[in-house]
Design an enzyme around this catalytic site. Structure first.
Site, PDB file in Angstrom:
ATOM      1  N   SER A 292       0.812  -1.209   0.000  1.00  0.00           N
ATOM      2  CA  SER A 292       0.000   0.000   0.000  1.00  0.00           C
ATOM      3  C   SER A 292       0.855   1.272   0.000  1.00  0.00           C
ATOM      4  CB  SER A 292      -0.938  -0.054   1.206  1.00  0.00           C
ATOM      5  OG  SER A 292      -1.876   0.984   1.186  1.00  0.00           O
ATOM      6  N   LYS A 317      -0.701  -3.991  -3.431  1.00  0.00           N
ATOM      7  CA  LYS A 317      -2.014  -3.386  -3.140  1.00  0.00           C
ATOM      8  C   LYS A 317      -2.052  -2.029  -3.832  1.00  0.00           C
ATOM      9  CE  LYS A 317      -5.120  -1.611   0.421  1.00  0.00           C
ATOM     10  NZ  LYS A 317      -5.153  -0.231  -0.103  1.00  0.00           N
ATOM     11  N   GLN A 321      -8.484   3.825  -0.448  1.00  0.00           N
ATOM     12  CA  GLN A 321      -9.734   3.771   0.323  1.00  0.00           C
ATOM     13  C   GLN A 321      -9.951   5.080   1.086  1.00  0.00           C
ATOM     14  OE1 GLN A 321      -7.552   0.942   0.412  1.00  0.00           O
ATOM     15  NE2 GLN A 321      -8.909   0.145  -1.163  1.00  0.00           N
TER      16      GLN A 321
END
Length: 462
Positions: A292, A317, A321
Site C-alpha cells: 500500500s 495493493k 480507500q
C-alpha cells in the site's frame, strides 16, 4: 380421493428427496415493488420482517446487516462496513497505540490473511509472516468473518494470550500462541550504522509518520551521514497523504509521485511540491510485507528519483480507500480509486520487483516453535523439524532435519542445553525454546543479507 392422496404423497416425497422441508400454512402473496426505486424492495423486506417474523426483531441488526450485505456484494476486501466497536479499532490502528498482537490483516479470496507484522510487535516476535492465512482464533474458525470481525477476536488486553492457527504456503498448518501487548505509536526508527551510513526503518504510515521521518532526517544529517538506507520491509502501509508528504522529501520538485485513477478513467497526478530535502545517496529495502503506502513511496523514489530497490517483490495493493463516519461513529470504508506508479503502472496483485533481488537466509523463514509445547523423543511434527533446522543454523551441524525427534536429536539438544547453561534433559521445553528463538533472531539481525546488499549498493553511489 384416493388419487388426491397419492398426488400429495408424491409431492411430499419429492420435497423430502430434495432435502427441503416447507411448512407453509398460507399461500404465497406477491409483494409489490417499484422498479424505479431500487430501495423499495429493501424497505418492503424490512417491513415484512418487522411485522411478521416469529420473534421480535432487533431493528439495528436488520439495518446493519443490510449495510454489510451491500458492501460485501462489492467483493472488495478493502471495502467494509464497521460498527461502532470496529470503527474505533480501525481509528486506533491509524492514530494511536492499541493493545493486541501487532499485525495488519486483510480479507483475500474469502480468507483472513496477514499483510505484515509490525516491527517489534508480538506478531513479529513469534514469527508470523506476510500471506499467512488465519484459519482459527482460539479454536474458533474465522471463515466468513470480515476483517474487522477477525480483528476484534484477535485483539485483547495486554498480557492476555491468543492462539492462532495459520496456513503457510509450502509449510502447512502452524499454531502460534501470542501474548498481547501495547503496540506503540512510534513508526520511525533510525540509527547510524557502519561507515557513517544512516538507517531509517518505517513500520507503517500513520498520522505522525511524516513528522517522525523529518525529525529522523534532521538528526542523521546533523551527524553528517554519507548516505541513507530506507527500510520499508514489513510495512503494511497506511495513510496515502503521509506517503505523498514523505516521498516529497526525496523527489525533485515537479516530479511525479503518484497517479490516482477514478472509475471513469480520469487521472489525478500528484507531483512533488517542494525542493527535495535529501541530497544524499539512498537505497530502499523492500519485501513481501511492503504494501500500500509503502509501495507508493518505494515506487516514487525508484521511478522519480532513481533510487535503487533492494530485497524481494512487494505485496501488491494498488487501490485507495476512504472512510465515512456516521453520527453514531460507525463507518464505511470503501475503495475510491486505483493508484498508479509515476510511470502509470498498476501494481495491484502484482507487486513491485526490486532492482536488486536478495533473500534473507533460509533460517529467517522458519516457522515458530510454541514455548508452551514439549518436544521429545518420538515426536514427529513441523515444530520438531523447525527446531532441528534452527539448531543446525546455530552450528549444531550433526542434527537430522527430517522432523522426527530421534536419539541423535536428543543428544544435540542436551549439548545445546549444556552450552547455554540450561537444565540438561534432552527435551525442548519453554526455556530451551526461548533460548533457541532468541539466538536465531540475533543471528538473523547479524546476517541481514538484504541490509548488507543495500549498504553495498549505496556505497557504489558514494
Amino acid at each position: 380421493m384416493k388419487n388426491s392422496k397419492l398426488l400429495i404423497s408424491v409431492i411430499v416425497t419429492a420435497i423430502i428427496t430434495a432435502g427441503i422441508t416447507y411448512n407453509v400454512v398460507q399461500p404465497r402473496e406477491s409483494v409489490s415493488s417499484n422498479p424505479d426505486d431500487p430501495f423499495s424492495k429493501l424497505r418492503s423486506t424490512y417491513d415484512i420482517l418487522q411485522s411478521n417474523y416469529y420473534k421480535d426483531v432487533d431493528t439495528t441488526k436488520l439495518v446493519e446487516g443490510a449495510i454489510k450485505g451491500m458492501v460485501d456484494s462489492l467483493e472488495d476486501p478493502y471495502s467494509v462496513y464497521m460498527d461502532v466497536e470496529e470503527a474505533k479499532s480501525f481509528s486506533e490502528n491509524i492514530s494511536s497505540s492499541f493493545e493486541g498482537i501487532g499485525a495488519e490483516i486483510q480479507e483475500s479470496n474469502g480468507s483472513i490473511m496477514i499483510v505484515s507484522p509490525i516491527k517489534g510487535s508480538p506478531a513479529e516476535e513469534v514469527g508470523l509472516k506476510p500471506k499467512d492465512v488465519i484459519l482459527k482464533v482460539n479454536d474458533e474458525s474465522v471463515e466468513g468473518l470480515s476483517v474487522n470481525e477477525a480483528v476484534l477476536k484477535i485483539r485483547g488486553e495486554k498480557g492476555t494470550k491468543v492462539n492462532l492457527l495459520v496456513q503457510r504456503a509450502g509449510v502447512g498448518e502452524l499454531t502460534f500462541t501470542i501474548t498481547r501487548d501495547t503496540i506503540p505509536l512510534e513508526t520511525v526508527y533510525y540509527e547510524v550504522i557502519e561507515d557513517n551510513i544512516g538507517k531509517i526503518q518505517i513500520t507503517k504510515f500513520s498520522e505522525t509518520t511524516g513528522e517522525e521521518l523529518s525529525n529522523a532526517l534532521k538528526e542523521l544529517q546533523s551527524k553528517n551521514v554519507k548516505g541513507l538506507v530506507l527500510d520499508l520491509r514489513q510495512n503494511p502501509g497506511g495513510l496515502m497523504d503521509q506517503a505523498l508528504l514523505m516521498s516529497d522529501l526525496f523527489v525533485d520538485k515537479g516530479e511525479i509521485i503518484l497517479q490516482v485513477e477514478d472509475r471513469t478513467g480520469a487521472k489525478e497526478v500528484y507531483k512533488a511540491e517542494n525542493n527535495k530535502v535529501v541530497n544524499l545517496p539512498v537505497t530502499v529495502i523492500i519485501d513481501g510485507g511492503t504494501a500500500s503506502a509503502g509501495e507508493i513511496m518505494a515506487a516514487a523514489l525508484h521511478q522519480s528519483a532513481g533510487i535503487p530497490l533492494v530485497g524481494e517483490k512487494t505485496f501488491g495493493k494498488g487501490t485507495v480507500q476512504t472512510a465515512k463516519a456516521f453520527d453514531d461513529t460507525s463507518s464505511v470504508k470503501y475503495t475510491t480509486a486505483k493508484w498508479l506508479t509515476p510511470d502509470g503502472s498498476w501494481i495491484h496483485e502484482k507487486g513491485i520487483e526490486p532492482t536488486v533481488k536478495v533473500e534473507l537466509p533460509a533460517y529467517a523463514n522458519l516457522p515458530y516453535i510454541n514455548p508452551d509445547n514439549v518436544l521429545k523423543v518420538g515426536d514427529s511434527t513441523p515444530e520438531v523439524n523447525a527446531a532441528q533446522q534452527m539448531l543446525k543454523a546455530l552450528g549444531y551441524t550433526d542434527i537430522s532435519e527430517k522432523g522426527y525427534f530421534d536419539e541423535n536429536t536428543e543428544k544435540v539438544v542436551k549439548q545445546f542445553q549444556e552450552d547455554q547453561g540450561l537444565t540438561v534433559d534432552g527435551k525442548i521445553t519453554k526455556d530451551t525454546t526461548i533460548k533457541i528463538i532468541e539466538l536465531i533472531q540475533n543471528k538473523i539481525k547479524d546476517n541481514d543479507t538484504q541490509l548488507e546488499k543495500a549498504i553495498s549498493v549505496l556505497k557504489e553511489q558514494l
